[in-house]
Design a protein around this motif. Structure first.
Motif, short mmCIF file in Angstrom:
data_model
loop_
_atom_site.label_atom_id
_atom_site.label_comp_id
_atom_site.label_asym_id
_atom_site.label_seq_id
_atom_site.Cartn_x
_atom_site.Cartn_y
_atom_site.Cartn_z
N TYR A 37 0.85 -1.20 0.00
CA TYR A 37 0.00 0.00 0.00
C TYR A 37 0.88 1.25 0.00
N VAL A 38 1.98 1.19 0.73
CA VAL A 38 2.89 2.33 0.85
C VAL A 38 3.79 2.44 -0.38
N LEU A 39 4.28 1.31 -0.87
CA LEU A 39 5.32 1.31 -1.90
C LEU A 39 4.83 1.15 -3.32
N GLN A 40 3.63 0.70 -3.52
CA GLN A 40 3.10 0.33 -4.83
C GLN A 40 3.44 -1.13 -5.08
N ASP A 41 2.48 -1.88 -5.51
CA ASP A 41 2.70 -3.30 -5.73
C ASP A 41 3.30 -3.54 -7.12
N PHE A 42 4.14 -4.55 -7.20
CA PHE A 42 4.67 -5.04 -8.46
C PHE A 42 4.30 -6.51 -8.58
N ASN A 43 4.24 -7.01 -9.79
CA ASN A 43 3.96 -8.44 -9.93
C ASN A 43 5.14 -9.24 -9.36
N ARG A 44 4.85 -10.45 -8.98
CA ARG A 44 5.81 -11.30 -8.27
C ARG A 44 7.13 -11.47 -9.03
N PRO A 45 7.12 -11.80 -10.32
CA PRO A 45 8.41 -11.96 -11.02
C PRO A 45 9.24 -10.67 -11.03
N THR A 46 8.59 -9.53 -11.24
CA THR A 46 9.32 -8.26 -11.25
C THR A 46 9.88 -7.95 -9.88
N LYS A 47 9.06 -8.14 -8.85
CA LYS A 47 9.49 -7.84 -7.49
C LYS A 47 10.76 -8.62 -7.13
N HIS A 48 10.83 -9.87 -7.53
CA HIS A 48 11.98 -10.69 -7.18
C HIS A 48 13.21 -10.40 -8.04
N GLN A 49 13.04 -9.58 -9.06
CA GLN A 49 14.17 -9.11 -9.87
C GLN A 49 14.71 -7.78 -9.34
N CYS A 50 14.06 -7.23 -8.32
CA CYS A 50 14.41 -5.89 -7.80
C CYS A 50 14.79 -5.98 -6.33
N PRO A 51 16.05 -6.30 -6.04
CA PRO A 51 16.44 -6.43 -4.62
C PRO A 51 16.25 -5.15 -3.82
N ASP A 52 16.38 -3.98 -4.46
CA ASP A 52 16.16 -2.73 -3.73
C ASP A 52 14.70 -2.59 -3.28
N TYR A 53 13.77 -3.01 -4.14
CA TYR A 53 12.35 -2.98 -3.75
C TYR A 53 12.12 -3.93 -2.57
N LEU A 54 12.70 -5.12 -2.63
CA LEU A 54 12.52 -6.08 -1.54
C LEU A 54 13.09 -5.55 -0.23
#
Length: 135
Positions: A37-54
């Motif tokens: 809710y705070v960060l904006q959601d990304f789809n699962r494959p994209t999220k796991h390609q973005c260590p900074d987001y995680l």
């Protein structure tokens, strides 16, 4: 996550997770994705390609969980419920299939009805569930 063919709210997803967890974990199921809710959601494959987001997601969790009455680490039953709801969402037709095999697709499926509510309706559903669980 996957590519949505219509709007689907994280709020509706979280309500479904709260109904899929054991009753004593329903609040944790409802709130399990609050950093999105705070960060904006990304789809699962994209999220796991973005260590900074995680890392940002984890930081938000560590800061906010105590304020929201959540543990620093969610019980595995919440993650299992989340994956079961994800599978129900994938099978509902609201998401386009991913080109490669989605490892999260196999396994038990939550018995929920994916409504793909409009944002205001999803918010109202979430708030009603929140008040029900916090009463």
């Amino acid at each position: 996550g996957a590519v949505l063919v219509e709007h689907y709210s994280v709020a509706e997803h979280c309500v479904h997770v709260s109904h899929t967890t054991p009753p004593h974990l329903a609040y944790q199921g409802l709130m399990h994705d609050w950093p999105e809710y705070v960060l904006q959601d990304f789809n699962r494959p994209t999220k796991h390609q973005c260590p900074d987001y995680l890392r940002l997601e984890e930081l938000n969790w560590r800061v906010g969980a105590p304020v929201l009455g959540l543990p620093l680490v969610l019980p595995p039953e919440v993650k299992i419920a989340d994956e079961m709801v994800y599978r129900a969402e994938r099978r509902s037709g609201i998401m386009c299939p991913l080109p490669a095999h989605d490892a999260y697709f196999d396994g038990p499926v939550a018995r929920v009805k994916i409504l793909a509510l409009a944002p205001n309706a999803a918010r109202a559903l979430f708030l009603a569930r929140y008040h029900e669980l916090r009463a």
